[in-house]
Structures are given as C-alpha cells and as structure tokens.
Motif scaffolding. Structure first.
Motif, PDB file in Angstrom:
ATOM      1  N   ARG A 130      53.159  49.804  30.244  1.00  0.00           N
ATOM      2  CA  ARG A 130      52.239  48.823  29.342  1.00  0.00           C
ATOM      3  C   ARG A 130      52.727  47.377  29.839  1.00  0.00           C
ATOM      4  NH1 ARG A 130      48.505  51.914  27.859  1.00  0.00           N
ATOM      5  NH2 ARG A 130      49.130  53.750  26.602  1.00  0.00           N
ATOM      6  N   VAL A 131      51.469  46.591  30.458  1.00  0.00           N
ATOM      7  CA  VAL A 131      51.588  45.167  30.679  1.00  0.00           C
ATOM      8  C   VAL A 131      50.273  44.728  30.288  1.00  0.00           C
ATOM      9  CG1 VAL A 131      50.857  45.641  33.072  1.00  0.00           C
ATOM     10  CG2 VAL A 131      52.205  43.756  32.646  1.00  0.00           C
ATOM     11  N   SER A 132      50.447  43.452  29.935  1.00  0.00           N
ATOM     12  CA  SER A 132      49.322  42.455  29.478  1.00  0.00           C
ATOM     13  C   SER A 132      48.377  42.254  30.769  1.00  0.00           C
ATOM     14  CB  SER A 132      49.352  41.366  28.486  1.00  0.00           C
ATOM     15  OG  SER A 132      50.039  40.299  29.124  1.00  0.00           O
ATOM     16  N   ARG A 133      47.019  41.901  30.626  1.00  0.00           N
ATOM     17  CA  ARG A 133      46.523  41.204  31.877  1.00  0.00           C
ATOM     18  C   ARG A 133      46.834  39.779  32.098  1.00  0.00           C
ATOM     19  NH1 ARG A 133      42.064  44.155  33.387  1.00  0.00           N
ATOM     20  NH2 ARG A 133      41.306  45.865  31.890  1.00  0.00           N
ATOM     21  N   ALA A 134      47.432  39.310  31.165  1.00  0.00           N
ATOM     22  CA  ALA A 134      47.734  37.895  31.292  1.00  0.00           C
ATOM     23  C   ALA A 134      49.134  37.845  32.140  1.00  0.00           C
ATOM     24  CB  ALA A 134      48.099  37.197  30.028  1.00  0.00           C
ATOM     25  N   THR A 135      50.006  38.593  31.907  1.00  0.00           N
ATOM     26  CA  THR A 135      51.219  38.905  32.719  1.00  0.00           C
ATOM     27  C   THR A 135      50.737  39.454  34.179  1.00  0.00           C
ATOM     28  OG1 THR A 135      52.568  39.557  30.873  1.00  0.00           O
ATOM     29  CG2 THR A 135      53.402  40.131  32.759  1.00  0.00           C
ATOM     30  N   LEU A 136      49.872  40.230  34.339  1.00  0.00           N
ATOM     31  CA  LEU A 136      49.306  40.665  35.635  1.00  0.00           C
ATOM     32  C   LEU A 136      49.096  39.453  36.444  1.00  0.00           C
ATOM     33  CD1 LEU A 136      47.478  44.082  35.298  1.00  0.00           C
ATOM     34  CD2 LEU A 136      49.734  43.558  36.617  1.00  0.00           C
ATOM     35  N   TYR A 137      48.129  38.661  35.851  1.00  0.00           N
ATOM     36  CA  TYR A 137      47.457  37.443  36.558  1.00  0.00           C
ATOM     37  C   TYR A 137      48.559  36.416  36.925  1.00  0.00           C
ATOM     38  CZ  TYR A 137      42.588  38.948  36.222  1.00  0.00           C
ATOM     39  OH  TYR A 137      41.484  39.396  36.176  1.00  0.00           O
ATOM     40  N   ASN A 138      49.535  36.290  35.953  1.00  0.00           N
ATOM     41  CA  ASN A 138      50.431  34.999  36.408  1.00  0.00           C
ATOM     42  C   ASN A 138      51.397  35.838  37.334  1.00  0.00           C
ATOM     43  OD1 ASN A 138      49.523  33.221  34.165  1.00  0.00           O
ATOM     44  ND2 ASN A 138      50.772  34.336  32.620  1.00  0.00           N
ATOM     45  N   THR A 139      51.767  37.093  36.932  1.00  0.00           N
ATOM     46  CA  THR A 139      52.692  37.633  38.358  1.00  0.00           C
ATOM     47  C   THR A 139      52.151  37.420  39.646  1.00  0.00           C
ATOM     48  OG1 THR A 139      53.508  38.739  36.558  1.00  0.00           O
ATOM     49  CG2 THR A 139      53.907  39.515  38.985  1.00  0.00           C
ATOM     50  N   ILE A 140      50.751  38.004  39.816  1.00  0.00           N
ATOM     51  CA  ILE A 140      49.897  37.908  40.947  1.00  0.00           C
ATOM     52  C   ILE A 140      50.180  36.280  41.597  1.00  0.00           C
ATOM     53  CG2 ILE A 140      47.718  37.849  42.229  1.00  0.00           C
ATOM     54  CD1 ILE A 140      49.056  40.629  41.946  1.00  0.00           C
ATOM     55  N   ASP A 141      49.748  35.356  40.575  1.00  0.00           N
ATOM     56  CA  ASP A 141      49.983  33.977  40.997  1.00  0.00           C
ATOM     57  C   ASP A 141      51.415  33.821  41.901  1.00  0.00           C
ATOM     58  OD1 ASP A 141      47.312  33.459  40.437  1.00  0.00           O
ATOM     59  OD2 ASP A 141      47.735  32.447  38.649  1.00  0.00           O
ATOM     60  N   LEU A 142      52.330  34.144  41.227  1.00  0.00           N
ATOM     61  CA  LEU A 142      53.724  33.844  41.783  1.00  0.00           C
ATOM     62  C   LEU A 142      53.843  34.757  43.127  1.00  0.00           C
ATOM     63  CD1 LEU A 142      55.801  34.303  38.244  1.00  0.00           C
ATOM     64  CD2 LEU A 142      55.478  32.051  39.629  1.00  0.00           C
ATOM     65  N   LEU A 143      53.446  35.839  43.196  1.00  0.00           N
ATOM     66  CA  LEU A 143      53.372  36.643  44.401  1.00  0.00           C
ATOM     67  C   LEU A 143      52.945  36.153  45.516  1.00  0.00           C
ATOM     68  CD1 LEU A 143      53.423  40.362  42.609  1.00  0.00           C
ATOM     69  CD2 LEU A 143      55.344  39.081  43.640  1.00  0.00           C
ATOM     70  N   LEU A 144      51.534  35.580  45.147  1.00  0.00           N
ATOM     71  CA  LEU A 144      50.893  34.663  46.181  1.00  0.00           C
ATOM     72  C   LEU A 144      51.393  33.639  46.849  1.00  0.00           C
ATOM     73  CD1 LEU A 144      47.277  35.011  44.398  1.00  0.00           C
ATOM     74  CD2 LEU A 144      47.967  35.963  46.692  1.00  0.00           C
ATOM     75  N   ASP A 145      52.014  32.818  45.594  1.00  0.00           N
ATOM     76  CA  ASP A 145      52.761  31.624  45.976  1.00  0.00           C
ATOM     77  C   ASP A 145      54.070  31.790  46.878  1.00  0.00           C
ATOM     78  OD1 ASP A 145      52.959  28.659  45.744  1.00  0.00           O
ATOM     79  OD2 ASP A 145      54.599  29.198  44.333  1.00  0.00           O
ATOM     80  N   CYS A 146      54.644  32.833  46.570  1.00  0.00           N
ATOM     81  CA  CYS A 146      55.929  33.153  47.474  1.00  0.00           C
ATOM     82  C   CYS A 146      55.432  34.187  48.520  1.00  0.00           C
ATOM     83  CB  CYS A 146      57.054  33.814  46.615  1.00  0.00           C
ATOM     84  SG  CYS A 146      56.699  35.601  46.126  1.00  0.00           S
TER      85      CYS A 146
END
Length: 168
Positions: A59-75
């Motif tokens: 279980r993960v929120s959509r907000a956590t997914l979007y925030n994590t994807i942003d971090l993964l894109l940045d790195c």
C-alpha cells in the motif's frame, strides 16, 4: 549473484547516496518503489505502477509515488517518455539495452526495437567531450493493425459510394 539482484543492489546504493547528498528522508516506501520498478521491465505509467504495487500487497499513496518518481528522475534512475497524449511513461534507466521506440500515431501502442547499429563505437568516439550514458529514438508511424483497419474502412466506404451511385 543473480544479475538482476546485483543491479537492484547497485541502484539502491545509488539512490541511498542521492538521498543522503540532497538531505531527503530514506523511507521504506521509496526503496520499495525503486525495487518494484527494477523488478520489472518495460514502460509504465503512474496508474500501472500504482495498481501493480497494490497487487503485490504494498500500500502506497499516489502522492508518495509521484514524489518518489520525481526523485528517481532527478537522480537518473528512471527515464521519462512522452509518446504522445497526456500520459507520461517511464522506464528504468539501468539494465535496459539502448533501444528505439516505435509509436503508432493512431492507437498509441509503443514497441521497442533494439538499436545496436545506430551509433557504432567509431561514431561514439567522434562525440568529443561528451560521455554517452544511453540514447533512445522515437519513430512515429502507423502500425500494421491500424493500417489494415484503415484499408478495410476505405474499402467499405468505396463500396458504399459505388452502391449509392448504382441505385441512382
């Protein structure tokens, strides 16, 4: 050690370094999302990722997914694609061969095609002062399925017009 397991450990370490360097929290959710992305191959959008995380009982929120994807894109651990339309597609940056994307302009389907011969080692040497990490090309056109459907529609329309002119 299994190649995929080794890759997942490598990207986890890179992500850990990135989070430390940029003073972000190292949450279990972020690492679970990264691991999930690197456990599968291919393109995904945010809805697909969300649903597949739920299917494996995470279980993960959509907000956590979007925030994590942003971090993964940045790195640099995830690549973002815009194949057309309003939906962004993503894929992992490591562990993929360089490939082209064939995109049907009618149905929106995307296929991957290996591009081993696009840039030869000699051509890569000519790119001075630039270290190539990966490359990708988008090729837009009409797939055979949509092309066939279009031809059938045209035949049907032509027959209809012929039948109407006969009746007059």
């Amino acid at each position: 050690m299994d190649a995929n397991l080794k890759l997942r450990k490598q990207v986890k370490n890179e992500f850990m370094e990135y989070l430390t360097l940029h003073k972000h929290r190292k949450t279990p959710e972020r690492f679970a999302i990264l691991d999930h992305i690197y456990s599968t191959k291919g393109h995904f959008d945010m809805d697909t990722l969300y649903k597949s995380m739920i299917e494996v009982n995470f279980r993960v929120s959509r907000a956590t997914l979007y925030n994590t994807i942003d971090l993964l894109l940045d790195c640099g651990l995830v690549i973002k694609h815009q194949f057309g339309g309003n939906i962004s597609n993503y894929e992992r940056a490591y562990g993929n061969e360089n490939h082209n994307h064939l995109i049907c302009t009618i149905c929106g389907e995307v296929w991957e095609m290996k591009n081993d011969d696009i840039l030869t080692p000699a051509q890569l040497k000519k790119i001075r002062k630039f270290n190539v990490s990966y490359y990708s090309m988008y090729i837009y056109g009409v797939c055979s399925k949509c092309s066939h459907a279009k031809k059938m529609q045209l035949r049907k329309l032509t027959r209809s017009v012929k039948d109407k002119t006969k009746d007059k």
